[in-house]
Design a protein around this motif. Sequence first.
Motif, short mmCIF file in Angstrom:
data_model
loop_
_atom_site.label_atom_id
_atom_site.label_comp_id
_atom_site.label_asym_id
_atom_site.label_seq_id
_atom_site.Cartn_x
_atom_site.Cartn_y
_atom_site.Cartn_z
N LEU A 1 1.01 -1.37 -0.24
CA LEU A 1 0.06 0.14 -0.34
C LEU A 1 0.72 1.40 0.10
O LEU A 1 1.85 1.72 0.59
N ALA A 2 0.53 2.45 -0.78
CA ALA A 2 1.81 3.11 -1.43
C ALA A 2 0.71 4.21 -1.27
O ALA A 2 0.08 4.92 -2.11
N GLY A 3 1.54 5.36 -1.36
CA GLY A 3 0.76 7.16 -1.77
C GLY A 3 1.15 6.70 -3.17
O GLY A 3 1.61 5.75 -3.90
N VAL A 4 0.45 8.79 -3.82
CA VAL A 4 0.80 8.54 -4.82
C VAL A 4 2.01 9.77 -5.36
O VAL A 4 2.12 9.46 -6.55
N SER A 5 3.21 9.79 -4.56
CA SER A 5 3.41 10.96 -5.15
C SER A 5 4.57 9.79 -5.91
O SER A 5 5.68 10.81 -7.28
N ARG A 6 4.60 8.82 -6.21
CA ARG A 6 5.85 7.65 -7.17
C ARG A 6 4.87 7.03 -8.07
O ARG A 6 3.67 6.35 -7.62
N ASN A 7 5.15 7.34 -9.74
CA ASN A 7 4.22 5.74 -10.42
C ASN A 7 4.54 4.03 -9.20
O ASN A 7 5.05 3.91 -9.30
N ILE A 8 3.34 3.65 -10.16
CA ILE A 8 3.42 1.83 -10.43
C ILE A 8 4.64 1.72 -10.60
O ILE A 8 5.52 0.13 -10.04
N LYS A 9 5.05 1.70 -11.53
CA LYS A 9 6.17 1.53 -12.52
C LYS A 9 7.36 1.54 -11.49
O LYS A 9 8.38 0.62 -11.43
N GLN A 10 7.52 2.23 -10.59
CA GLN A 10 8.35 2.93 -9.90
C GLN A 10 8.75 2.48 -8.80
O GLN A 10 10.24 2.14 -8.23
N LEU A 11 7.74 2.38 -8.52
CA LEU A 11 7.82 1.88 -6.85
C LEU A 11 8.02 0.36 -6.93
O LEU A 11 8.51 -0.17 -7.08
N VAL A 12 7.77 -0.61 -8.54
CA VAL A 12 8.05 -1.83 -8.28
C VAL A 12 8.96 -2.36 -8.90
O VAL A 12 10.15 -2.90 -8.17
N ARG A 13 9.88 -1.41 -9.46
CA ARG A 13 11.36 -1.26 -10.00
C ARG A 13 12.35 -1.20 -8.42
O ARG A 13 12.88 -1.50 -8.20
N ASP A 14 11.64 -0.36 -7.64
CA ASP A 14 12.11 -0.64 -6.00
C ASP A 14 12.33 -1.18 -5.68
O ASP A 14 13.08 -1.57 -4.76
N ILE A 15 11.16 -1.99 -5.42
CA ILE A 15 11.04 -3.12 -4.74
C ILE A 15 11.52 -4.29 -4.73
O ILE A 15 12.92 -4.79 -4.64
N GLN A 16 12.15 -4.59 -5.92
CA GLN A 16 12.82 -5.13 -6.92
C GLN A 16 14.37 -5.15 -6.62
O GLN A 16 15.07 -5.95 -6.91
N SER A 17 14.40 -3.77 -7.51
CA SER A 17 16.08 -3.40 -6.18
C SER A 17 16.34 -3.47 -5.35
O SER A 17 18.00 -4.07 -4.85
N ALA A 18 15.58 -3.18 -4.35
CA ALA A 18 16.04 -3.30 -3.11
C ALA A 18 16.22 -4.89 -2.70
O ALA A 18 17.11 -4.68 -1.95
N ILE A 19 15.27 -5.66 -2.76
CA ILE A 19 14.98 -6.95 -2.68
C ILE A 19 16.80 -7.90 -3.47
O ILE A 19 17.22 -8.11 -2.51
N ASN A 20 16.72 -7.31 -4.36
CA ASN A 20 18.21 -7.48 -5.49
C ASN A 20 19.15 -7.90 -4.12
O ASN A 20 20.30 -7.84 -4.42
N ALA A 21 19.61 -5.78 -4.23
CA ALA A 21 20.54 -5.62 -3.81
C ALA A 21 21.14 -5.87 -2.30
O ALA A 21 21.91 -6.68 -1.81
N ARG A 22 19.47 -6.18 -1.23
CA ARG A 22 19.67 -6.85 -0.55
C ARG A 22 20.28 -8.23 0.26
O ARG A 22 21.04 -8.56 0.77
N PHE A 23 19.78 -9.16 -0.75
CA PHE A 23 18.84 -10.37 -0.81
C PHE A 23 19.00 -11.52 -2.10
O PHE A 23 19.93 -12.28 -1.83
N GLY A 24 19.93 -10.55 -2.96
CA GLY A 24 20.52 -11.31 -4.14
C GLY A 24 19.82 -12.24 -5.01
O GLY A 24 19.46 -12.76 -5.38
N ILE A 25 17.88 -11.33 -4.38
CA ILE A 25 16.92 -12.14 -5.29
C ILE A 25 15.93 -12.27 -5.73
O ILE A 25 15.99 -10.20 -6.12
N ASN A 26 16.25 -12.22 -7.25
CA ASN A 26 15.35 -11.08 -8.54
C ASN A 26 13.93 -11.72 -8.61
O ASN A 26 13.25 -13.15 -8.56
#
Length: 210
Positions: free
Chosen positions: A41-66
């Motif tokens: 559940l997110a606010g509206v200051s960022r678009n959904i595609k950017q939020l998805v990329r943020d989530i993917q990048s954070a998980i990959n950087a922290r845990f090495g999971i794609n």
Amino acid sequence: MENIKENLSEEIKNLICKLPDIKHCSVVCSQDNVVEEIHALAGVSRNIKQLVRDIQSAINARFGINIDYKVISIAQIDESDFKETRLKLDGISVNNIENSIEATVTLKYDDKLFEGKSRRIKSRSNKLKAIADATLLALEGYLDIGQAFYLEDMQIVLVANRELFACVIGFALGGKEELLSGCSIINADENETVVKAVLSAVNRKISTMS
């Protein structure tokens, strides 16, 4: 997708909740501890595609999971709309009248009050719909227009393990029709939550009309 340790689902959730504009999150794993669903559940200051990329990048950087973008679902809620508008909720009353239920919603703008009333056959779902109808009638009084807004649908939805009232409001005026959507996290006062969901749907529209 890679298998993960049992405690990683909670760690992934905590990581996602630290990202900008993310308010709540849940991670669903299979019995083999494979990430199957991520709900945010997110606010509206960022678009959904950017939020998805943020989530993917954070998980990959922290845990090495794609993470496949298809397992990520995001709902956006604009809580600032209700806070920023000068139109405020002043009061809600619900009365049982024989086999009917009557809802009265009062909205306040500066020192002026705008009241809407709606009556439906008595039931829990109709009580909530009557509150939504009364809110729309109060809004029409504020805008000094008649029969322009109507409740198309309202449902309780589950996002990030939180229940929300989600509504679709129709607006028809001057031969044109459009649908507006809004939602609000359900709190201890579900009547107030219904009003907030309706206001979140129509606030942008009424800001261009008032």
